[in-house]
Design an enzyme around this catalytic site. Structure first.
Site, PDB file in Angstrom:
ATOM      1  N   ASP A 105       0.841  -1.203   0.000  1.00  0.00           N
ATOM      2  CA  ASP A 105       0.000   0.000   0.000  1.00  0.00           C
ATOM      3  C   ASP A 105       0.868   1.241   0.000  1.00  0.00           C
ATOM      4  O   ASP A 105       1.991   1.192   0.510  1.00  0.00           O
ATOM      5  CB  ASP A 105      -0.805   0.059   1.305  1.00  0.00           C
TER       6      ASP A 105
ATOM      7  N   TYR B  97       1.953   4.732   1.765  1.00  0.00           N
ATOM      8  CA  TYR B  97       1.911   5.191   3.156  1.00  0.00           C
ATOM      9  C   TYR B  97       0.583   5.924   3.383  1.00  0.00           C
ATOM     10  O   TYR B  97       0.088   6.621   2.503  1.00  0.00           O
ATOM     11  CB  TYR B  97       3.067   6.139   3.454  1.00  0.00           C
TER      12      TYR B  97
ATOM     13  N   PHE C 148       7.803   2.728  -0.862  1.00  0.00           N
ATOM     14  CA  PHE C 148       8.804   2.934   0.196  1.00  0.00           C
ATOM     15  C   PHE C 148       9.345   4.365   0.254  1.00  0.00           C
ATOM     16  O   PHE C 148      10.068   4.710   1.183  1.00  0.00           O
ATOM     17  CB  PHE C 148       9.973   1.945   0.066  1.00  0.00           C
TER      18      PHE C 148
ATOM     19  N   HIS D 111      10.398  -8.838   4.701  1.00  0.00           N
ATOM     20  CA  HIS D 111      10.077  -7.424   4.488  1.00  0.00           C
ATOM     21  C   HIS D 111      10.952  -6.551   5.402  1.00  0.00           C
ATOM     22  O   HIS D 111      11.323  -6.977   6.499  1.00  0.00           O
ATOM     23  CB  HIS D 111       8.597  -7.218   4.817  1.00  0.00           C
TER      24      HIS D 111
END
Length: 220
Positions: free
Chosen positions: A65, A67, A78, A187
């Site tokens: 998704d 942020y 990211f 992750h």
């Protein structure tokens, strides 16, 4: 349907934009922007594509998704704008780069500098409601980003895919591994970073692969 996306991608994805699911997705997203606070800003939804033309893609990093905090999402997975504090996952990415390549942690978290070198920073879902992670999942974005990955897999060769976490690794099922290089690990989230993200050396491995194919390395 006229979608405001870089021409190189519009050419590759034009059939996708005409499919019923994408029409429904467009209506859903438009209504969400009218009635809720949605990230990223509408102009930035396709930023990952606008900053990394199809013909220049060398590396694909798959996020989940955008942020969901104020000012964070900028359309690149990211990544955050220069004036926004770096989220923990991004800090951990830079820590691994420092450990792997000896590069200092940068002052800001804007990854547009990666996109400009051929790194497609692709979230699986391209929009989200404020403070509501996952709120735009299963609305059609996953179909679209699946199509993006398939198109890269089919039309290009020697692309490096970095799959961090179970969600991204599921997307990896769409990649032809006889033509492309895939690196997978945990992750970079604080909840999982010590389960195999730290020490994965994905950044040096990516550059080694690109170098072996005569492709310009990424300045991480």
């Amino acid at each position: 349907m006229d979608v405001k996306i870089a021409d190189s991608w519009k050419h590759q994805l034009k059939d996708e934009f005409e499919k019923p699911y994408f029409q429904e997705l467009t209506q859903f997203v438009k209504s969400e922007y009218k009635s809720h606070t949605i990230y990223p800003p509408g102009r930035d939804i396709f930023n990952a594509f606008d900053h990394c033309p199809f013909d220049e893609v060398k590396v694909v990093i798959i996020g989940q998704d955008p942020y969901h905090g104020p000012g964070q999402a900028n359309g690149l997975c990211f990544s955050v704008r220069k004036d926004i504090r770096m989220p923990p996952s991004l800090v951990n990415i830079f820590k691994e780069i420092q450990s792997d390549l000896g590069k200092p942690i940068p002052q800001d978290g804007d990854l547009q500098r990666w996109a400009g070198q051929g790194v497609l920073l692709l979230n699986a879902t391209l929009t989200v409601r404020a403070s509501s992670p996952g709120s735009h999942q299963k609305k059609g974005w996953e179909n679209f980003t699946d199509a993006v990955i398939k198109k890269i897999s089919e039309k290009k060769t020697n692309v490096v895919f970095l799959l961090w976490g179970a969600y991204a690794q599921k997307k990896g099922e769409l990649i032809d591994r006889s033509k492309h290089r895939v690196f997978a690990s945990a992750h970079p989230s604080p909840f999982s970073v010590d389960r195999g993200f730290f020490g994965n050396k994905h950044f040096s491995k990516t550059n080694e692969h690109l170098r072996s194919k005569g492709i310009q390395e990424i300045d991480w």
